[in-house]
Design a protein around this motif. Structure first.
Motif, PDB file in Angstrom:
ATOM      1  N   TYR A  24     153.582 -21.813  70.839  1.00 10.58           N
ATOM      2  CA  TYR A  24     152.228 -22.268  71.244  1.00 10.58           C
ATOM      3  C   TYR A  24     151.241 -21.522  70.743  1.00 10.58           C
ATOM      4  O   TYR A  24     150.648 -20.609  71.136  1.00 10.58           O
ATOM      5  CB  TYR A  24     152.179 -22.088  72.681  1.00 10.58           C
ATOM      6  N   PRO A  25     151.161 -21.263  69.216  1.00 13.53           N
ATOM      7  CA  PRO A  25     150.252 -20.403  68.468  1.00 13.53           C
ATOM      8  C   PRO A  25     148.831 -20.700  68.774  1.00 13.53           C
ATOM      9  O   PRO A  25     147.846 -20.049  68.381  1.00 13.53           O
ATOM     10  CB  PRO A  25     150.746 -20.816  66.899  1.00 13.53           C
ATOM     11  N   PHE A  26     148.571 -22.116  69.000  1.00 10.31           N
ATOM     12  CA  PHE A  26     147.112 -22.606  69.076  1.00 10.31           C
ATOM     13  C   PHE A  26     146.543 -22.708  70.550  1.00 10.31           C
ATOM     14  O   PHE A  26     145.827 -23.292  70.955  1.00 10.31           O
ATOM     15  CB  PHE A  26     147.005 -24.251  68.480  1.00 10.31           C
ATOM     16  N   GLY A  27     147.654 -22.141  71.641  1.00 12.08           N
ATOM     17  CA  GLY A  27     147.249 -22.202  72.996  1.00 12.08           C
ATOM     18  C   GLY A  27     148.270 -22.996  73.729  1.00 12.08           C
ATOM     19  O   GLY A  27     149.006 -23.742  73.153  1.00 12.08           O
ATOM     20  N   GLU A  29     148.061 -25.787  75.392  1.00 12.47           N
ATOM     21  CA  GLU A  29     148.073 -27.396  74.917  1.00 12.47           C
ATOM     22  C   GLU A  29     148.807 -27.816  73.965  1.00 12.47           C
ATOM     23  O   GLU A  29     148.498 -29.136  73.630  1.00 12.47           O
ATOM     24  CB  GLU A  29     146.596 -27.687  75.700  1.00 12.47           C
ATOM     25  N   HIS A  30     149.006 -27.026  73.130  1.00 16.21           N
ATOM     26  CA  HIS A  30     149.282 -27.460  71.626  1.00 16.21           C
ATOM     27  C   HIS A  30     150.993 -26.940  71.477  1.00 16.21           C
ATOM     28  O   HIS A  30     151.150 -25.781  71.173  1.00 16.21           O
ATOM     29  CB  HIS A  30     148.608 -26.925  70.425  1.00 16.21           C
ATOM     30  N   VAL A  32     154.169 -26.946  69.624  1.00 15.08           N
ATOM     31  CA  VAL A  32     154.403 -26.751  68.205  1.00 15.08           C
ATOM     32  C   VAL A  32     155.909 -26.452  67.973  1.00 15.08           C
ATOM     33  O   VAL A  32     156.326 -25.671  68.672  1.00 15.08           O
ATOM     34  CB  VAL A  32     153.588 -25.765  67.433  1.00 15.08           C
ATOM     35  N   MET A  42     154.084 -31.484  66.482  1.00 14.34           N
ATOM     36  CA  MET A  42     153.183 -30.929  67.262  1.00 14.34           C
ATOM     37  C   MET A  42     152.920 -31.874  68.264  1.00 14.34           C
ATOM     38  O   MET A  42     152.458 -33.038  68.010  1.00 14.34           O
ATOM     39  CB  MET A  42     151.931 -30.335  66.749  1.00 14.34           C
ATOM     40  N   THR A  44     150.237 -32.544  71.291  1.00 14.20           N
ATOM     41  CA  THR A  44     148.988 -32.107  71.721  1.00 14.20           C
ATOM     42  C   THR A  44     148.215 -33.377  72.471  1.00 14.20           C
ATOM     43  O   THR A  44     148.658 -34.362  72.340  1.00 14.20           O
ATOM     44  CB  THR A  44     148.129 -31.510  70.790  1.00 14.20           C
ATOM     45  N   HIS A  76     143.235 -33.378  63.168  1.00 19.49           N
ATOM     46  CA  HIS A  76     142.849 -31.938  63.006  1.00 19.49           C
ATOM     47  C   HIS A  76     143.973 -31.297  61.853  1.00 19.49           C
ATOM     48  O   HIS A  76     144.440 -30.137  62.011  1.00 19.49           O
ATOM     49  CB  HIS A  76     143.017 -31.172  64.237  1.00 19.49           C
ATOM     50  N   MET A  77     144.633 -31.930  61.381  1.00 20.49           N
ATOM     51  CA  MET A  77     145.743 -31.703  60.102  1.00 20.49           C
ATOM     52  C   MET A  77     145.210 -32.213  58.734  1.00 20.49           C
ATOM     53  O   MET A  77     144.321 -32.791  58.567  1.00 20.49           O
ATOM     54  CB  MET A  77     147.097 -31.882  60.481  1.00 20.49           C
TER      55      MET A  77
END
Length: 130
Positions: A24-27, A29-30, A32, A42, A44, A76-77
């Motif tokens: 969960y490197p982005f929080g 709610e994401h 991965v 991912m 999300t 967002h990628m």
């Protein structure tokens, strides 16, 4: 198929792949999925719906997007190397639904794409060339 169902299928496949790890490197709610420290998928929330974003070949992703309106450039990628799977919605009423098999194949393809981009020493053992 709704976004939660798409994510459940993606999770099931990603979690059983060799040396796949969930981080969960982005929080929180994401969710991965990585192999050899590189992201291949991912789960999300996109605007208004749960989605799955996957590593993809640029040419294959273009064909997928033409064939399936719910497969879109990665949210967002990098739009060239990632795609997002969105649920069927009111904005695309004539859109064909996704099959579980298609989602499984896309997750496995994303995983293999990353595995073979890794140095041999970082690949899961069965994917190292002798």
């Amino acid at each position: 198929m709704d976004g939660e169902q798409i994510q459940a299928i993606a999770r099931g496949v990603a979690e059983r792949l060799r040396e796949s790890e969930t981080v969960y490197p982005f929080g929180p709610e994401h969710e991965v999925y990585k192999v050899g420290s590189k992201i291949f998928a991912m789960c999300t929330d996109g605007p208004g719906a749960p989605i799955v974003t996957l590593k993809s070949d640029p040419e294959e992703s273009h064909v997928l997007q033409l064939a399936h309106p719910n497969i879109r450039p990665g949210w967002h990628m990098n739009k060239r190397h990632w795609v997002s799977i969105w649920p069927v919605d009111a904005h695309a009423p004539n859109n064909p639904d996704f099959s579980e098999q298609l989602i499984e194949e896309l997750i496995e393809d994303a995983y293999m794409r990353v595995v073979y981009s890794l140095p041999k020493a970082k690949r899961p053992l069965e994917y190292r060339e002798r």
